[in-house]
Design an enzyme around this catalytic site. Sequence first.
Site, PDB file in Angstrom:
ATOM      1  N   SER A 406     -37.968 114.007 -21.588  1.00 32.35           N
ATOM      2  CA  SER A 406     -38.934 114.023 -20.486  1.00 32.35           C
ATOM      3  C   SER A 406     -39.039 115.403 -19.838  1.00 32.35           C
ATOM      4  CB  SER A 406     -38.557 112.945 -19.468  1.00 32.35           C
ATOM      5  OG  SER A 406     -39.582 112.737 -18.537  1.00 32.35           O
ATOM      6  N   LYS A 431     -39.906 112.086 -25.450  1.00 28.54           N
ATOM      7  CA  LYS A 431     -40.632 111.298 -24.449  1.00 28.54           C
ATOM      8  C   LYS A 431     -41.733 112.173 -23.866  1.00 28.54           C
ATOM      9  CE  LYS A 431     -40.281 108.657 -20.163  1.00 28.54           C
ATOM     10  NZ  LYS A 431     -41.262 109.439 -19.386  1.00 28.54           N
TER      11      LYS A 431
END
Length: 526
Positions: A406, A431
């Site tokens: 992320s 992600k």
Amino acid sequence: MKIMEPLCPNFDLLKSSRPTSVPLFPHRFSSTNRGISKKPCAPFPCASYNRNTNPHPPVKTQQSTAHDLLKSFKKGVIGFAAAATALASICSDSPAFAESLTVAFPVSRAQEVNTVQRTLVEAWGLIRETFVDPTFNHQDWDLKLQQTMVEMFPLKSADAAYGKIRGMLSTLGDPFTRIISPKEYQSFRIGSDGNLQGVGVFISVEPKTGHLVVLSCVEGSPAARAGIHDGDELIEINGQRLDGVDSESAAQRLRGQAGTSVTVKLHRGNGSGSGSSIKEVKLPRELIRLSPISSTVITHRTPDGRLTKTGYVKLITFSQTAATDMKNTIHEMENQGVQSYILDLRNNPGGLVKVGLDVAQIWLDGNETLVNTIDRDGHMSPINMANGHALTHDPLVVLVNEGSASASEILAGALHDNGRAILVGRKTFGKGKIQSITELHDGSALFVTVAKYVSPALHDIDQVGIMPDVQCTTDMLNPPKQTLKEKSPASSLEADSCIMVAEHELDIQKPKVGLGLNIAALVPPA
């Protein structure tokens, strides 16, 4: 998304989320008319939404006259009204529709279920307006609301009703779009300061399998002392199976008052393919204090005999204070005469996306693109710096691995694609989605995937990850054995082969992307 207990997605202390990420700016997406039957607005109380107003206002819960409800909800993007009648309606005054849209459904007589019905429509409306996939995983989203309402109507408890909302969200096929209870959301917010009570483990949903896996453990925590490793799959918590349980809910179960304990069952696969094992362990809960930054100065002699100082900075999570702490650390190291840096993002599950971008600007100059977002209509928007000024221009290596997710991937991509850093380690988690977080009227919170992101050089990250320039084999990825503090000696890093590789890259002074070095040649035999 990733959760940790103490921080955001993926920690049982609870940031984070699955590593948690939040939008960088308000997203407004147009609504389209897909499979919706239009009819005149019924005479029942109705909730309206307007695209030209604040997308996430507080929602009033008072159930009153239709006039009062309309007055209240016209201020919001989506609202819900349920009077003490047999039906409730939702009306849209959006310019996307020529007529008002009415969805009628029975209102539960159980007060706690009726409250969750309101939450259901709030969640449904936010997803209808902002979810990244405009086909809603190829289903009629308006019909899904009606089906869920019918299923919720006979229920007697709020917990069962919330289960219906989670079931509806699961049909979107996105593990990062989810709802958490008011209690879980309160822990999520408190956890951003890094102090919570739990066992000290970061967890996340593996997108391809849907299983809950360990991303990393806080050094010295109960989980770390028990020998729990990254990659372990969580199977049970206190004898309860975790099939279909999201990372936030699992994190909530792992948290608890210091002095209590929790029993977890884990599955550990064998990377060599020779087998796997099941492990059950009882973990004491403790107060977990986690600073987002740990650092030390490594003294290193170059091949030509020069003595150099390298600043080692490990960023554990992108919590609210991470960027400020990073700035302070770099200032201190510059005053100590540091000549190069190693930024360690290994096993960092992410957190606040905005903080990730703030950290990137510490290292970059000018108006560089930090990341590109892609909305539900496929429109790409770059997010650029504005006349940035880096705190240092010293050579930089960034360490990554499969636990870097992320916001870690956004930061690594920004520094790499802008030519600021070389990446060393293993391919990242992958992600590439951004979630918005909205508090609903009952104190619960809805996480909605509102956009995808790609790196400045337009490399897709979602379910792909970022491949480093120089790879370290698995047995070389040994993180420091103890938590580093600012004044701790660098001796604990000596066994870390990837740091040795990073030092070699810094010695070169002008690292070249894609060298494909034979790392075995750089690491002395044991």
